[in-house]
Design a protein around this motif. Structure first.
Motif, short mmCIF file in Angstrom:
data_model
loop_
_atom_site.label_atom_id
_atom_site.label_comp_id
_atom_site.label_asym_id
_atom_site.label_seq_id
_atom_site.Cartn_x
_atom_site.Cartn_y
_atom_site.Cartn_z
N THR A 1 -10.87 5.48 20.40
CA THR A 1 -9.37 5.15 19.70
C THR A 1 -8.63 5.72 20.69
N CYS A 2 -7.69 4.79 21.16
CA CYS A 2 -6.46 5.28 21.73
C CYS A 2 -5.04 5.30 21.30
N PHE A 3 -4.94 4.61 20.13
CA PHE A 3 -3.63 4.35 19.34
C PHE A 3 -3.88 4.30 18.01
N VAL A 4 -3.07 4.81 17.21
CA VAL A 4 -2.92 4.73 15.79
C VAL A 4 -1.39 4.31 15.43
N SER A 5 -1.40 3.49 14.66
CA SER A 5 0.13 3.23 14.31
C SER A 5 -0.17 2.94 12.60
N VAL A 6 0.75 3.86 11.73
CA VAL A 6 0.89 3.69 10.40
C VAL A 6 2.45 3.66 9.90
N MET A 7 2.77 2.79 8.96
CA MET A 7 4.26 2.67 8.80
C MET A 7 4.68 3.62 7.81
N HIS A 8 5.91 3.95 7.79
CA HIS A 8 6.23 5.05 6.86
C HIS A 8 6.57 4.63 5.48
N VAL A 9 7.25 3.82 5.42
CA VAL A 9 7.69 3.07 4.06
C VAL A 9 7.32 1.53 4.10
N ASN A 10 6.41 0.90 3.30
CA ASN A 10 6.12 -0.55 3.34
C ASN A 10 7.12 -1.20 3.11
N ASN A 11 7.52 -2.47 3.78
CA ASN A 11 8.63 -3.23 3.41
C ASN A 11 8.21 -4.08 2.43
N GLU A 12 7.30 -4.45 1.93
CA GLU A 12 7.14 -5.45 0.62
C GLU A 12 7.10 -4.77 -0.65
N ILE A 13 6.38 -3.52 -0.45
CA ILE A 13 6.30 -3.25 -1.78
C ILE A 13 6.76 -1.64 -2.03
N GLY A 14 7.18 -1.12 -0.92
CA GLY A 14 7.70 0.08 -1.08
C GLY A 14 7.08 1.42 -1.00
N ALA A 15 5.76 1.21 -0.89
CA ALA A 15 4.93 2.46 -0.74
C ALA A 15 5.18 3.44 0.61
N ILE A 16 5.29 4.76 0.06
CA ILE A 16 5.74 5.64 1.18
C ILE A 16 4.13 6.45 1.53
N ASN A 17 4.00 6.16 3.10
CA ASN A 17 2.83 6.99 3.30
C ASN A 17 3.36 8.41 3.86
N ASP A 18 2.35 9.46 3.77
CA ASP A 18 2.67 10.81 4.06
C ASP A 18 2.45 10.97 5.50
N ILE A 19 3.35 10.50 6.13
CA ILE A 19 3.10 10.38 7.82
C ILE A 19 2.56 11.37 8.37
N ASN A 20 3.37 12.68 8.24
CA ASN A 20 3.05 13.92 8.93
C ASN A 20 1.67 14.48 8.56
N LEU B 1 4.78 -4.23 -9.23
CA LEU B 1 3.84 -3.94 -8.04
C LEU B 1 4.17 -2.60 -7.54
N SER B 2 5.39 -2.18 -7.44
CA SER B 2 5.76 -1.22 -6.91
C SER B 2 5.61 0.16 -7.50
N ALA B 3 5.05 1.09 -7.04
CA ALA B 3 4.78 2.18 -7.69
C ALA B 3 5.99 3.32 -7.99
N LYS B 4 5.91 4.15 -9.13
CA LYS B 4 7.19 4.98 -9.03
C LYS B 4 7.29 6.05 -8.01
N GLU B 5 6.36 6.23 -7.20
CA GLU B 5 6.33 7.45 -6.22
C GLU B 5 6.68 6.80 -4.92
N GLY B 6 6.95 5.29 -4.76
CA GLY B 6 7.58 4.79 -3.81
C GLY B 6 8.76 4.70 -3.51
N THR B 7 9.52 4.06 -2.59
CA THR B 7 10.77 4.19 -2.26
C THR B 7 11.65 3.65 -3.31
N PRO B 8 12.76 4.44 -3.82
CA PRO B 8 13.70 3.90 -4.58
C PRO B 8 14.53 2.88 -4.12
N TYR B 9 14.50 2.32 -2.93
CA TYR B 9 15.10 1.24 -2.34
C TYR B 9 14.55 -0.22 -2.59
#
Lengths: 376, 305
Positions: A136-155, A279-287
């Motif tokens: 594996t040379c490259f990994v890409s994970v989005m921070h906040v999902n644009n459709e459902i608002g889930a937040i990934n713990d990027i760090n 569909l959006s969880a409470k822990e997701g982005t408030p936006y």
């Protein structure tokens, strides 16, 4: 008109527009010019770069390259570093990432791998790690999902990825997170994409934040701007406007976060549960509040809401032209096609008012019930 | 020496006493096609010439002309004085330097000192000498042909290839039809085929917003624009049938939805056709193409008109 499609784009800041207007009317020079006026712009761009970077990263470890949009930033990261073996991402990514990953396969550059999601839209971290191997040379994970608002713990994810394979370049699409979520980049993240128009800036301005020690091959070649890594005359006006808009946005980031959390919950409380499923969880982005009118079509509701003075989204605006009727992200969260068909994405900005939330709920309930009656 | 475009028509020739009517419509449509260009159209013994246009507009003018129904072929030609030296100069510009060729000549001016065969022989010889061994004559299967046309006004036209036109009959010579334009490919093709027989076309589109989206309507506008390049303009009318669709949904059997809606669309189309003076309805119905295009379904729709 009540505008609840702020995840697609936000209203540009008028105050920032006023502050930046001099860069159109007076300081219209080319920053590469050898004269004083051009040189002065260089130092102003440098300051903008520093302001925008310092909001989320340690300036001694990271640097920022201006691009034309989030998609360009994502593409530059992917095509610069995913060059052999395999590259891993998630099925929840924006099409700027997924389409580029599919392109890696078409070009025979690297094998793309897509990690599944949890029910709330976050990436299944264990599954992601399982896909990473010594090739594996490259990994890409989005921070906040644009459709459902889930937040990934990027760090956290970046740290685990580097533990599994320290040679991996880790990229994160932070377009829906920058200026909205309290966050500081850790050293494990190599690249981070941001976009101006999601936080009151203008369309046509984005940036790629990168770890300083990482050598970034240029993607657009020419006059050597941006330290040779992204040629093309700098969009001075757009960049200065981005700086001013970001200053405003970051100044109230925490308050906005709390207020919008309250509004999101208020909207959900007011919505008719007979029609809408959350569909959006409470822990997701408030936006973002993503809901589904099961058995109805989100697109029809969008048109009906539009006629009543309410603008909402159905999914990512960038992918609504795609032939695929159902959102891959919603399906990947384990929802069925009937749910995926009825998705409405309601997304907010700090300019959204409580009154608008109440009115929007009334409109959504009215049209949801009306369409449900007609569809019987 | 001047660049001109020769325009030939074919089917109009077959017309008898009312040939003038067809020619006038054709000429009007040609003028419309080159409208906006700095060019002049003249009629010249059974064909038309476009002349006095700027060199850099040549391709664009040809593309426009290729969409005019009734036009059989086009040629880009040089108009010169009819002496052999000038003809040779023009022919050199059209000829390739390698391969096989032949020369075809035609005399409109029967007093010209050389016969057609002599013109071909002389010019062919000059071109052969000029190519210094690169060219060979092959009258049966040449890789290119140089054509010379001696006119009665002391001028000659020298040209190479024939460019195929849209053929058919001039739009405006066969009445007016109302095309039911859906957004698929069948209906614009149907409209194109009718326009090719000379029919003037207006378009009618049904939508059921909010159940259909605005992109679909935009697509229809784009299709009508493309079609209008062949139909000498068109009018696009749109009708919202949402309330009809909802009423059918509420009051009728679900499996009759499509058939009933189509019958209403046909009724509306007929009324509108009468209002705008259209003499027929044109649809892209194609038997068996989609599940609803059965002979029973199509007969049922047709029977309300």
């Amino acid at each position: 008109m009540i505008y609840l499609d702020n995840a697609a784009t936000t209203k540009p800041s008028a105050k920032a527009l006023e502050r930046a207007s001099a860069y159109v009317t007076e300081k219209y020079y080319n920053p590469s010019g050898m004269y004083k006026e051009g040189f002065a712009l260089q130092s102003e761009l440098k300051k903008a770069r520093s302001v925008l970077l310092s909001k989320i990263a340690d300036e001694s470890a990271f640097e920022l390259i201006f691009t034309s949009c989030g998609t360009e930033s994502d593409n530059q990261a992917i095509f610069s570093f995913a060059r052999r073996g395999n590259a891993v991402t998630t099925v929840g990514e924006h099409s700027a990432v997924t389409a580029a990953f599919h392109e890696l396969k078409t070009r025979g550059v690297a094998e793309p791998r897509f990690a599944p999601l949890e029910k709330d839209g976050r990436v299944n971290v264990q599954a992601l790690l399982d896909m990473i191997d010594e090739k594996t040379c490259f990994v890409s994970v989005m921070h906040v999902n644009n459709e459902i608002g889930a937040i990934n713990d990027i760090n956290g994810i970046a740290k685990l990825v580097k533990q599994k394979n320290p040679r991996v370049i880790f990229h994160c699409d932070g377009v829906q997170a920058y200026g909205k979520i309290p966050f500081k980049l850790s050293k494990d993240v190599d690249l981070y994409s941001v976009s101006a128009h999601k936080i009151g800036g203008l369309k046509g301005v984005g940036a790629l934040i990168k770890r300083k020690s990482l050598q970034l091959p240029p993607y657009i070649i020419g006059g050597g701007q941006e330290g040779g890594r992204r040629s093309g005359t700098e969009n001075v006006f757009g960049i200065m406007h981005f700086q001013y808009a970001a200053e405003e946005k970051f100044a109230t980031l925490k308050e906005d976060f709390a207020t919008l959390q309250e509004y999101r919950e208020l909207l959900w409380d007011l919505l008719d549960k007979e029609v809408y499923t959350r569909l959006s969880a409470k822990e997701g982005t408030p936006y973002i509040l993503s809901v589904a009118a099961r058995g109805l079509r989100g697109e029809i509701l969008l048109h009906m809401a539009n006629d009543k003075g309410l603008i909402v989204g159905t999914g990512s605006a960038c992918s609504s032209n795609a032939k695929n009727r159902y959102s891959k992200v919603i399906l990947a969260c384990g929802h069925d096609e009937k749910t995926a068909d009825g998705v409405l994405r309601l997304s907010f900005s700090p300019q959204t008012t409580k009154e608008e939330i109440v009115q929007a709920a009334a409109i959504l309930n009215e049209i949801g019930r009306e369409l449900a009656r007609k569809m019987k | 020496m001047e660049k001109v475009i020769i325009i030939r028509y074919s089917e109009i020739y077959l017309k008898g006493k009312n040939r003038g009517f067809f020619e006038r419509a054709f000429e009007t449509n040609l003028r419309r096609a080159i409208d906006g260009f700095d060019a002049e159209l003249i009629k010249n013994s059974g064909r038309y010439l476009v002349q006095n246009f700027p060199e850099d507009q040549t391709e664009e003018i040809i593309e426009k002309l290729k969409k005019v129904f009734g036009l059989h072929t086009l040629s880009l030609a040089y108009e010169t004085s009819s002496d052999m030296d000038s003809i040779f100069e023009a022919a050199k510009l059209q000829a390739r330097t390698e391969g096989t060729f032949k020369v075809e000549s035609h005399r409109g001016d029967k007093k010209y000192p050389l016969t057609s065969v002599e013109i071909s022989k002389t010019l062919g010889g000059l071109l052969l000498d000029n190519a210094k061994g690169g060219l060979k004559v092959d009258v049966h299967n040449p890789s290119f042909t140089i054509r010379v046309d001696i006119r009665e006004n002391g001028k000659a036209l020298v040209f190479g290839e024939f460019i195929e036109g849209a053929n058919g009959m001039p739009v405006g010579t066969a009445g007016k039809g109302l095309l039911l334009l859906s957004g698929g490919i069948d209906s614009p093709v149907a409209g194109h085929m009718m326009a090719k027989r000379g029919m003037k076309i207006d378009c009618l589109h049904f939508h059921s917003y909010p159940y259909t989206n605005m992109q679909a309507k935009e697509k229809v506008v784009d299709l009508a624009k493309i079609l209008s390049e062949y139909t000498c303009g068109t009018n696009l009318y749109t009708v919202k049938v949402t309330h009809i669709q909802e009423a059918i949904h509420e009051k009728c059997k679900a499996d009759l939805m499509i058939t009933l809606l189509r019958r209403f669309m046909y009724r509306i189309a007929e009324r509108h056709a009468l209002r705008i003076g259209a003499q027929c309805l044109i649809t892209g119905e194609s038997l068996g193409q989609v599940a609803s295009q059965t002979i029973e379904g199509m007969t049922s729709s047709n029977s309300v008109v």
